[in-house]
Design an enzyme around this catalytic site. Structure first.
Site, PDB file in Angstrom:
ATOM      1  N   LYS A   8     -14.759   8.527  -3.209  1.00  0.00           N
ATOM      2  CA  LYS A   8     -15.989   8.835  -2.466  1.00  0.00           C
ATOM      3  C   LYS A   8     -16.535  10.204  -2.852  1.00  0.00           C
ATOM      4  O   LYS A   8     -17.737  10.385  -3.056  1.00  0.00           O
ATOM      5  CB  LYS A   8     -15.723   8.784  -0.954  1.00  0.00           C
ATOM      6  N   LYS A  32      -8.326  14.050   5.433  1.00  0.00           N
ATOM      7  CA  LYS A  32      -7.528  12.813   5.392  1.00  0.00           C
ATOM      8  C   LYS A  32      -6.480  12.934   6.481  1.00  0.00           C
ATOM      9  O   LYS A  32      -6.324  14.008   7.076  1.00  0.00           O
ATOM     10  CB  LYS A  32      -6.870  12.619   4.029  1.00  0.00           C
ATOM     11  N   ARG A  33      -5.755  11.855   6.786  1.00  0.00           N
ATOM     12  CA  ARG A  33      -4.674  11.955   7.746  1.00  0.00           C
ATOM     13  C   ARG A  33      -3.736  13.099   7.370  1.00  0.00           C
ATOM     14  O   ARG A  33      -3.494  13.350   6.185  1.00  0.00           O
ATOM     15  CB  ARG A  33      -3.902  10.639   7.787  1.00  0.00           C
ATOM     16  N   LYS A  77       0.933  14.308   1.837  1.00  0.00           N
ATOM     17  CA  LYS A  77      -0.417  14.630   1.363  1.00  0.00           C
ATOM     18  C   LYS A  77      -0.589  16.131   1.150  1.00  0.00           C
ATOM     19  O   LYS A  77      -1.569  16.583   0.574  1.00  0.00           O
ATOM     20  CB  LYS A  77      -1.462  14.103   2.343  1.00  0.00           C
ATOM     21  N   HIS A  91       0.804  -1.231   0.000  1.00  0.00           N
ATOM     22  CA  HIS A  91       0.000   0.000   0.000  1.00  0.00           C
ATOM     23  C   HIS A  91       0.832   1.274   0.000  1.00  0.00           C
ATOM     24  O   HIS A  91       0.259   2.361   0.065  1.00  0.00           O
ATOM     25  CB  HIS A  91      -0.918   0.049   1.218  1.00  0.00           C
ATOM     26  N   THR A 128      -8.557   6.695  -1.514  1.00  0.00           N
ATOM     27  CA  THR A 128      -9.888   6.139  -1.754  1.00  0.00           C
ATOM     28  C   THR A 128     -10.959   7.194  -1.494  1.00  0.00           C
ATOM     29  O   THR A 128     -12.060   7.097  -2.020  1.00  0.00           O
ATOM     30  CB  THR A 128     -10.154   4.911  -0.856  1.00  0.00           C
TER      31      THR A 128
HETATM   32  C1  TH1 Z   1      -2.850   3.747   2.543  1.00  0.00           C
HETATM   33  C2  TH1 Z   1      -2.228   4.515   1.413  1.00  0.00           C
HETATM   34  O1  TH1 Z   1      -1.495   5.608   1.908  1.00  0.00           O
HETATM   35  C3  TH1 Z   1      -3.343   5.009   0.490  1.00  0.00           C
HETATM   36  O2  TH1 Z   1      -2.808   5.636  -0.636  1.00  0.00           O
HETATM   37  C4  TH1 Z   1      -4.213   3.833   0.048  1.00  0.00           C
HETATM   38  O3  TH1 Z   1      -5.340   4.298  -0.654  1.00  0.00           O
HETATM   39  C5  TH1 Z   1      -4.676   3.038   1.241  1.00  0.00           C
HETATM   40  O4  TH1 Z   1      -3.581   2.628   2.023  1.00  0.00           O
HETATM   41  C6  TH1 Z   1      -5.440   1.791   0.832  1.00  0.00           C
HETATM   42  O5  TH1 Z   1      -4.759   1.088  -0.146  1.00  0.00           O
HETATM   43  C7  TH1 Z   1      -1.886   3.254   3.562  1.00  0.00           C
HETATM   44  N1  TH1 Z   1      -2.147   3.225   4.868  1.00  0.00           N
HETATM   45  C8  TH1 Z   1      -1.124   2.695   5.598  1.00  0.00           C
HETATM   46  C9  TH1 Z   1      -1.107   2.507   6.966  1.00  0.00           C
HETATM   47  C10 TH1 Z   1       0.004   1.942   7.569  1.00  0.00           C
HETATM   48  C11 TH1 Z   1       1.086   1.580   6.820  1.00  0.00           C
HETATM   49  C12 TH1 Z   1       1.096   1.768   5.456  1.00  0.00           C
HETATM   50  C13 TH1 Z   1      -0.031   2.327   4.845  1.00  0.00           C
HETATM   51  S1  TH1 Z   1      -0.353   2.673   3.210  1.00  0.00           S
HETATM   52  C14 TH1 Z   1       0.019   1.729   9.065  1.00  0.00           C
END
Ligand code: TH1
Length: 828
Positions: free
Chosen positions: A679, A564-565, A570, A371, A675
């Site tokens: 939405k 978002k976070r 970002k 991810h 994602t």
């Molecule tokens: C997120 C990605 O940043 C985001 O781009 C993506 O859409 C989402 O995953 C689903 O695929 C991620 N969240 C985390 C959380 C942790 C470690 C790596 C990632 S990547 C704790």
């Protein structure tokens, strides 16, 4: 073997799902009077929520039992989705919708004097995740059930979800999210399912009577895993799958020695430590911090899940080599990678399978989803810590690595550096276990989550593995979102309008049917209805802002949202710098110019990891700007800045439908997918974004006229960073003005923002300065285009009509077909 008299009684008295309103009301009252031990005289909204959810839960359990029985008799391959995060949000509305009982419950509680909306508000979010990764897992299990795949989620039952955020004096303040205070009606404790999990200890080997070398791991600390099952109802189907969450409990035995020695108190204290394993979710998104407790959580969860899966398989009395024909396990990021090692350990140490045969089973069972490419997010565990906690697993990893490196050496005898580059063990001090490499080597398929991202992992972080395994092991499955929660629940009016034109709600199961509204993009009556719904959603958000932030915003203004976070990649900092630029421009406008300007409400929301200084500074700056701008009479309605505290799934359901523009502006190549971008567009908002992650595929689907793209491309990022490091790159002049305003104290004490500014004037790793002009240009275009209401609404409609691809049902079908090799089981 069950006597027929008993069978008849079970049939006669077996619990049936309630069908009509009166049956629901009967169940509701029964739960108020018995389960809650209350009465008509003291049933408040909370009690009513609890009683209603108990009634709905009972109904889900009946469907759950049917489904599990069916899946057991069919005895086909199942998929297990291992995720350390499931960001579920609230369950009640979704349960009613998916079970098809929303209307009867709504009018059922209304007759009894309650408003369904008030009851829904009583439920705390199940916030067992950080952001996109956890929410993806939640959308995926919804889709797995809705498309009738036999699939379980496995996770941890954290007692504390992601912390609650308050803003005090402009700063983020965290408080614990103890979400189980009023108990949780959506879980079924399975106290009978208890699994012993061991940590620490030592290994030893001996040769048994058959002359076989046997490895044992013993002498460690034991804790117990207890299962809590959460039913996952599919939409428009009887299928109700299971999300099994593990909680840690002390074992009954392990304090006996101390007890006998008379040290009762300390033995109890020891045993309480066991509970802390599953107590709290680590609040980092896209960031790895090598804490031992985190590795403990990972092993605890993985060992309990595999024990469960293996036990289920063994009941079918099949030979081990058929394991991958019955079981597919998906690793959601590297967090569950220990599962690869644990399955190998079970097979060779406990079940006596030969190494090669075992390894074959393992690699055919697992798939790994990556991810992120951010280096600070890639998990690496120090070998000393690992060896101490999981000595036998460390040995097995060395073996896996040895066999792998031998193979690589044979394939590429001349490439001396290659071995060190791909070794699972990084030769640093101390040595580190590279979890992503272990996940790749232990899986038959590796996928990224959007096209660009899946290409990037092949050409950057996993390049060598493409050389070794060939390109077919690596693939793309673009993320998706569930249209049930993110269209129908969050935006019921839009869903109803679409249904009235499409002829049914079938689009909630087959999102490509949205295409049917495309011809209406220029229909004035349809446009009117569309605009009215957007206004309604903006008013709903405005009311929320009034309540939480205490001021009014103009619903005719352009609602510009970034939620978002908070993370430097970002680039919320670029957004707030842009807001400051807008503010300075407004201050310099004549009366005439002001009349022409497009009024904006800039809405921010998101949590920072508690220890992430730069992200916390960005939050402070947003709030400081908000305070100054909103109080400036020169600005009036032209600009308002809002920070919505404690952004979570439930707030997203209010915020997402209310946007005109949402921002997804990561430095190109850094956001794997995103994602929330999906939405927002699904709800008729347009995107202002970079050429990154799923923005690219959204552009392809909705057409480039219906999205505002800007900024450098991923392919130039490396060069630009190089330039910043090795030559003097002049700061963007507009950005300089912004920095001057901050530094002159316009937004309070400038010392607070020194490091934030110097991160841009220095190496500018996220290329804020490089993209700033392009960003402002895109914003200007947004301002202009928003004035043309007809074109704007037709673009919004066209975009929605073309969002079918982004249903998580599509994503799940792709996983099922090309990675899991599982088929749906009809409940007919
Ligand atoms: C997120 C990605 O940043 C985001 O781009 C993506 O859409 C989402 O995953 C689903 O695929 C991620 N969240 C985390 C959380 C942790 C470690 C790596 C990632 S990547 C704790």
């Amino acid at each position: 073997s069950i006597p027929s008299e008993s069978r008849q009684l079970w049939q006669k008295f077996g619990v049936k799902e309630f069908g009509g309103k009166e049956e629901f009301q009967q169940e509701f009252i029964r739960h108020v009077e018995t389960t809650l031990a209350r009465s008509i005289y003291n049933c408040d909204d909370l009690a009513a929520y609890q009683a209603a959810s108990q009634a709905i839960r009972d109904r889900l359990i009946v469907a759950w039992n049917k489904t599990q029985q069916k899946h057991t008799t069919k005895d086909r391959k199942r998929v297990y989705y291992l995720s350390l995060e499931f960001l579920m949000g609230r369950a009640m509305d979704n349960a009613m919708l998916n079970a098809g009982i929303k209307d009867i419950t709504k009018s059922g509680v209304a007759d009894l004097g309650f408003k369904i909306e008030d009851l829904l508000e009583q439920e705390p979010d199940a916030a067992l995740g950080n952001g996109g990764l956890g929410r993806l897992a939640a959308c995926f299990i919804d889709s797995i059930a809705s498309t009738n795949y036999p699939g379980w989620g496995y996770g941890l039952r954290y007692q504390y979800g992601i912390f609650k955020q308050r803003i005090v004096d402009g700063y983020q303040v965290e408080s614990p999210d103890y979400w189980l205070t009023f108990s949780n009606p959506w879980e079924i404790p399975r106290y009978e399912i208890q699994i012993d999990i061991m940590f620490y200890g030592y290994t030893r080997k001996y040769t048994n009577d058959d002359g076989k070398v046997v490895h044992v791991w013993e002498g460690g600390e034991q804790v117990q895993a207890v299962a809590y099952d959460v039913p996952v109802p599919g939409y428009g189907t009887e299928t109700t799958n299971n999300l099994r969450l593990w909680a840690s409990k002390p074992t009954r035995e392990f304090d006996f020695e101390k007890f006998n020695a008379g040290d009762y108190e300390s033995s109890v204290r020891e045993s309480q430590k066991a509970e802390t394993i599953s107590a709290v979710l680590y609040p980092n998104d896209n960031f790895y911090s090598g804490k031992e407790l985190r590795l403990k959580q990972q092993y605890f969860w993985v060992a309990a899940s595999l024990n469960d899966i293996v036990r289920r398989f063994k009941k079918t009395h099949r030979p081990w080599k058929e394991f991958p024909d019955q079981v597919a396990i998906q690793l959601n990021d590297t967090h569950p990678t220990l599962a690869v090692v644990e399955l190998q350990r079970i097979l060779i140490d406990m079940e006596g399978v030969e190494w090669d045969a075992a390894w074959n089973i393992v690699t055919n069972t697992f798939g790994y989803t990556n991810h992120t490419v951010l280096p600070e997010a890639l998990e690496k565990w120090p070998v000393p810590l690992f060896t101490n906690l999981l000595p036998r697993h460390m040995e097995i990893i060395y073996e896996i690595n040895l066999f792998f490196l031998q193979k690589v050496e044979k394939m590429f005898p001349k490439e001396r550096d290659l071995l060190a580059r791909v070794s699972i063990i990084e030769e640093s001090t101390p040595q580190q276990v590279r979890m992503a490499y272990l996940a790749i080597i232990g899986s038959h398929k590796v996928n990224g989550v959007a096209e660009l991202h899946s290409e990037l992992i092949k050409t950057t972080i996993f390049k060598d593995f493409v050389t070794i395994y060939g390109p077919d092991k690596f693939m793309n499955v673009t993320n998706g979102i569930t249209p049930r929660r993110w269209l129908h629940q969050a935006n019921p009016k839009l869903s109803d309008l679409i249904a009235s034109k499409v002829g049914s709600y079938d689009f909630l199961k087959d999102l490509n049917l949205l295409k049917k509204i495309e011809p209406l993009a220029h229909d004035p009556k349809f446009q009117d209805e569309w605009v009215t719904i957007k206004k309604f959603n903006k008013a709903r958000l405005a009311a929320h802002i009034k309540q939480s932030n205490g001021f009014e915003v103009n619903v005719n203004a352009l609602f510009d949202v970034q939620v978002k976070r908070i993370h430097e990649y970002k680039r919320q900092q670029m957004n707030i710098f842009g807001v400051i630029h807008r503010y300075l421009s407004i201050k310099a406008m004549t009366k005439e110019e002001k009349k022409e300007a497009t009024p904006r409400v800039c809405i921010f929301g998101g949590k920072s990891a508690p220890g992430y200084y730069m992200a916390k500074t960005i939050i402070k700056l947003i709030n400081a700007v908000s305070e100054v701008v909103n109080a400036d009479a020169d600005v009036g309605d032209l600009l308002k800045v809002v920070f919505i505290a404690d952004y979570n799934v439930s707030k997203a359901e209010i915020i997402v439908p209310a946007s005109d523009i949402s921002q997804h502006i990561s430095t190109a190549g850094t956001e794997a997918s995103g994602t929330s971008n999906m939405k927002f567009v699904l709800n008729g908002g347009l995107i202002l974004g970079t050429v990154d992650g799923a923005n690219i595929e959204i552009t392809r689907e909705v057409g480039e006229n219906n999205i505002f793209l800007f900024g450098h491309l991923a392919e130039s990022v490396e060069d630009l960073r190089h330039k910043h490091r090795f030559s003097d790159v002049p700061l963007d002049p507009n950005l300089e003005k912004v920095f001057n305003a901050i530094e002159s104290g316009t937004f309070g004490d400038p010392n607070i923002y020194v490091s934030l500014i110097s991160s841009v004037t220095g190496s500018d790793y996220y290329l804020v300065s490089d993209d700033f002009q392009s960003y402002l240009d895109a914003q200007k275009l947004v301002d202009q285009d928003f004035k043309n209401k007809d074109t704007w609404v037709s673009r919004s409609i066209t975009a929605v009509a073309n969002m079918g691809f982004f249903s998580s049902d599509r994503a799940i079908d792709e996983y099922a077909e090309s990675i899991w090799n599982v088929e749906p089981i009809s409940m007919e």
